[in-house]
Scaffold this motif. Structure first.
Motif, PDB file in Angstrom:
ATOM      1  N   GLU A   1     -14.199 -55.394   9.825  1.00 47.20           N
ATOM      2  CA  GLU A   1     -13.485 -54.144   9.559  1.00 47.20           C
ATOM      3  C   GLU A   1     -12.824 -54.173   8.187  1.00 47.20           C
ATOM      4  N   LEU A   2     -12.228 -55.315   7.828  1.00 48.25           N
ATOM      5  CA  LEU A   2     -11.583 -55.436   6.529  1.00 48.25           C
ATOM      6  C   LEU A   2     -12.598 -55.319   5.399  1.00 48.25           C
ATOM      7  N   MET A   3     -13.742 -55.978   5.568  1.00 47.98           N
ATOM      8  CA  MET A   3     -14.769 -55.920   4.540  1.00 47.98           C
ATOM      9  C   MET A   3     -15.284 -54.492   4.368  1.00 47.98           C
ATOM     10  N   ALA A   4     -15.403 -53.773   5.487  1.00 51.50           N
ATOM     11  CA  ALA A   4     -15.872 -52.386   5.420  1.00 51.50           C
ATOM     12  C   ALA A   4     -14.881 -51.503   4.668  1.00 51.50           C
ATOM     13  N   LYS A   5     -13.601 -51.852   4.738  1.00 52.06           N
ATOM     14  CA  LYS A   5     -12.562 -51.096   4.036  1.00 52.06           C
ATOM     15  C   LYS A   5     -12.393 -51.552   2.590  1.00 52.06           C
ATOM     16  N   GLY A   6     -13.097 -52.628   2.217  1.00 52.24           N
ATOM     17  CA  GLY A   6     -12.976 -53.141   0.864  1.00 52.24           C
ATOM     18  C   GLY A   6     -11.711 -53.935   0.624  1.00 52.24           C
ATOM     19  N   ILE A   7     -11.117 -54.451   1.687  1.00 48.26           N
ATOM     20  CA  ILE A   7      -9.888 -55.239   1.572  1.00 48.26           C
ATOM     21  C   ILE A   7     -10.252 -56.703   1.361  1.00 48.26           C
ATOM     22  N   ASN A   8      -9.791 -57.266   0.279  1.00 52.44           N
ATOM     23  CA  ASN A   8     -10.095 -58.649  -0.077  1.00 52.44           C
ATOM     24  C   ASN A   8      -8.855 -59.504   0.108  1.00 52.44           C
ATOM     25  N   ILE A   9      -8.889 -60.393   1.089  1.00 53.29           N
ATOM     26  CA  ILE A   9      -7.753 -61.266   1.370  1.00 53.29           C
ATOM     27  C   ILE A   9      -7.769 -62.427   0.375  1.00 53.29           C
ATOM     28  N   THR A  10      -6.752 -62.507  -0.478  1.00 51.68           N
ATOM     29  CA  THR A  10      -6.753 -63.517  -1.533  1.00 51.68           C
ATOM     30  C   THR A  10      -5.755 -64.644  -1.327  1.00 51.68           C
ATOM     31  N   ASP A  11      -4.787 -64.457  -0.445  1.00 50.19           N
ATOM     32  CA  ASP A  11      -3.884 -65.571  -0.148  1.00 50.19           C
ATOM     33  C   ASP A  11      -3.300 -65.413   1.242  1.00 50.19           C
ATOM     34  N   ASP A  12      -2.548 -66.406   1.668  1.00 48.12           N
ATOM     35  CA  ASP A  12      -2.025 -66.441   3.026  1.00 48.12           C
ATOM     36  C   ASP A  12      -0.937 -65.390   3.230  1.00 48.12           C
ATOM     37  N   ALA A  13      -0.135 -65.167   2.206  1.00 46.84           N
ATOM     38  CA  ALA A  13       0.910 -64.156   2.304  1.00 46.84           C
ATOM     39  C   ALA A  13       0.316 -62.784   2.590  1.00 46.84           C
ATOM     40  N   MET A  14      -0.851 -62.525   2.035  1.00 43.46           N
ATOM     41  CA  MET A  14      -1.491 -61.227   2.248  1.00 43.46           C
ATOM     42  C   MET A  14      -1.887 -61.040   3.704  1.00 43.46           C
ATOM     43  N   VAL A  15      -2.301 -62.111   4.351  1.00 46.40           N
ATOM     44  CA  VAL A  15      -2.623 -62.044   5.785  1.00 46.40           C
ATOM     45  C   VAL A  15      -1.372 -61.673   6.568  1.00 46.40           C
ATOM     46  N   CYS A  16      -0.268 -62.322   6.220  1.00 51.15           N
ATOM     47  CA  CYS A  16       0.998 -62.062   6.894  1.00 51.15           C
ATOM     48  C   CYS A  16       1.477 -60.640   6.624  1.00 51.15           C
ATOM     49  N   GLU A  17       1.339 -60.185   5.386  1.00 48.73           N
ATOM     50  CA  GLU A  17       1.769 -58.837   5.020  1.00 48.73           C
ATOM     51  C   GLU A  17       0.937 -57.775   5.741  1.00 48.73           C
ATOM     52  N   TYR A  18      -0.359 -58.037   5.869  1.00 51.56           N
ATOM     53  CA  TYR A  18      -1.264 -57.034   6.438  1.00 51.56           C
ATOM     54  C   TYR A  18      -1.108 -56.912   7.956  1.00 51.56           C
ATOM     55  N   TYR A  19      -0.881 -58.038   8.619  1.00 53.35           N
ATOM     56  CA  TYR A  19      -0.893 -58.038  10.077  1.00 53.35           C
ATOM     57  C   TYR A  19       0.484 -58.142  10.735  1.00 53.35           C
ATOM     58  N   SER A  20       1.548 -58.237   9.958  1.00 59.47           N
ATOM     59  CA  SER A  20       2.864 -58.366  10.578  1.00 59.47           C
ATOM     60  C   SER A  20       3.931 -57.705   9.722  1.00 59.47           C
ATOM     61  N   ASP A  21       5.137 -57.621  10.281  1.00 57.88           N
ATOM     62  CA  ASP A  21       6.287 -57.065   9.561  1.00 57.88           C
ATOM     63  C   ASP A  21       7.163 -58.169   8.978  1.00 57.88           C
ATOM     64  N   GLN A  22       6.697 -59.416   9.054  1.00 55.97           N
ATOM     65  CA  GLN A  22       7.463 -60.548   8.560  1.00 55.97           C
ATOM     66  C   GLN A  22       7.671 -60.450   7.041  1.00 55.97           C
ATOM     67  N   LYS A  23       8.924 -60.497   6.631  1.00 58.07           N
ATOM     68  CA  LYS A  23       9.213 -60.519   5.199  1.00 58.07           C
ATOM     69  C   LYS A  23       8.996 -61.937   4.674  1.00 58.07           C
ATOM     70  N   ILE A  24       8.511 -62.016   3.439  1.00 56.14           N
ATOM     71  CA  ILE A  24       8.148 -63.308   2.862  1.00 56.14           C
ATOM     72  C   ILE A  24       9.072 -63.611   1.687  1.00 56.14           C
ATOM     73  N   ARG A  25       9.786 -64.701   1.805  1.00 55.65           N
ATOM     74  CA  ARG A  25      10.723 -65.115   0.763  1.00 55.65           C
ATOM     75  C   ARG A  25       9.972 -65.749  -0.406  1.00 55.65           C
ATOM     76  N   LEU A  26      10.341 -65.356  -1.625  1.00 56.84           N
ATOM     77  CA  LEU A  26       9.788 -65.982  -2.824  1.00 56.84           C
ATOM     78  C   LEU A  26      10.658 -67.183  -3.193  1.00 56.84           C
ATOM     79  N   VAL A  27      10.000 -68.316  -3.389  1.00 60.71           N
ATOM     80  CA  VAL A  27      10.697 -69.573  -3.651  1.00 60.71           C
ATOM     81  C   VAL A  27      10.244 -70.138  -4.992  1.00 60.71           C
TER      82      VAL A  27
END
Length: 236
Positions: A184-210
């Motif tokens: 489904e992601l490939m059909a939408k042209g969504i390219n997952i480039t890092d782990d944070a992107m997986v978290c951002e796309y599938y959850s509401d978890q905020k990600i702290r920058l360190v």
């Protein structure tokens, strides 16, 4: 509390233009992958899962893990077609009782204990974090035709590095979901480039920058080898 480092070394390194895969290239008398493994081996991390290219498991176990005495490496597994496949396979090979997973590109040899500890403190407080550094250069957003479209405020732009750190059970479930919905992601042209992107796309978890380090570079091209050699000399 138990932690695992998923170290990714399954890339082909095509941009390096060499017959030797970049993770095994000699830098300062050691293979590139040696340095990140050493950093995790000497840190608070409990276990290491090393993800390598297909057909390289036996070689890596003998010539890297056993040769250099990396006792924390509990598993060496084959990666997949894309980076996100390799991450999931690494997570699946970890101890199910892990609390936090540090996902790190093995082509970043200059991770150190300070970075690891800052990331650990952040993930415990905020639930997810990524290492990076504020951008030094002005960034332009391009349109579809290659023209500058906008200029984001540089004060809010970070260059993302690894490790990227998450609750183990959470990130494993998110990657399993990605695996199920990959088509489904490939059909939408969504390219997952890092782990944070997986978290951002599938959850509401905020990600702290360190804060990481400007030395925490990723070795990608032949020019990077020279830079890495210089950093090693400065650190010795």
């Amino acid at each position: 509390m138990k932690t695992v480092a998923i170290v990714l070394a399954a890339g082909s390194g095509s941009r390096m233009k060499t017959d030797v895969k970049k993770q095994y290239l000699d830098i300062g008398g050691k293979p590139l992958i040696f340095y990140s493994l050493k950093a995790f081996e000497e840190s608070i991390i409990d276990d290491i899962v090393l993800v390598v290219s297909r057909g390289d498991v036996d070689y890596v176990k003998k010539e890297i893990v056993e040769k250099y005495g990396f006792d924390k490496v509990k598993a060496v597994v084959e990666g997949g077609l894309y980076r996100y496949h390799s991450v999931r396979l690494g997570l699946e090979a970890a101890d199910v009782d892990c609390d936090y997973a540090f996902i790190h590109d093995g082509a970043r040899p200059f991770i150190d204990n300070d970075i690891i500890m800052r990331a650990l403190h952040a993930v415990k407080e905020f639930g997810a974090c990524v290492v990076g550094m504020p951008a030094k250069d002005t960034i332009k957003i391009a349109d579809d035709k290659g023209f500058a479209e906008s200029t984001p405020n540089r004060d809010k732009v970070w260059m993302v590095q690894t490790p990227q750190v998450f609750s183990y059970k959470t990130i494993l479930e998110l990657y399993r979901r990605l695996d199920r919905e990959e088509g489904e992601l490939m059909a939408k042209g969504i390219n997952i480039t890092d782990d944070a992107m997986v978290c951002e796309y599938y959850s509401d978890q905020k990600i702290r920058l360190v804060e990481g380090s400007y030395n925490n570079i990723k070795i990608t091209t032949p020019e990077d080898i020279a830079v890495a050699e210089t950093i090693l000399r400065e650190q010795s």
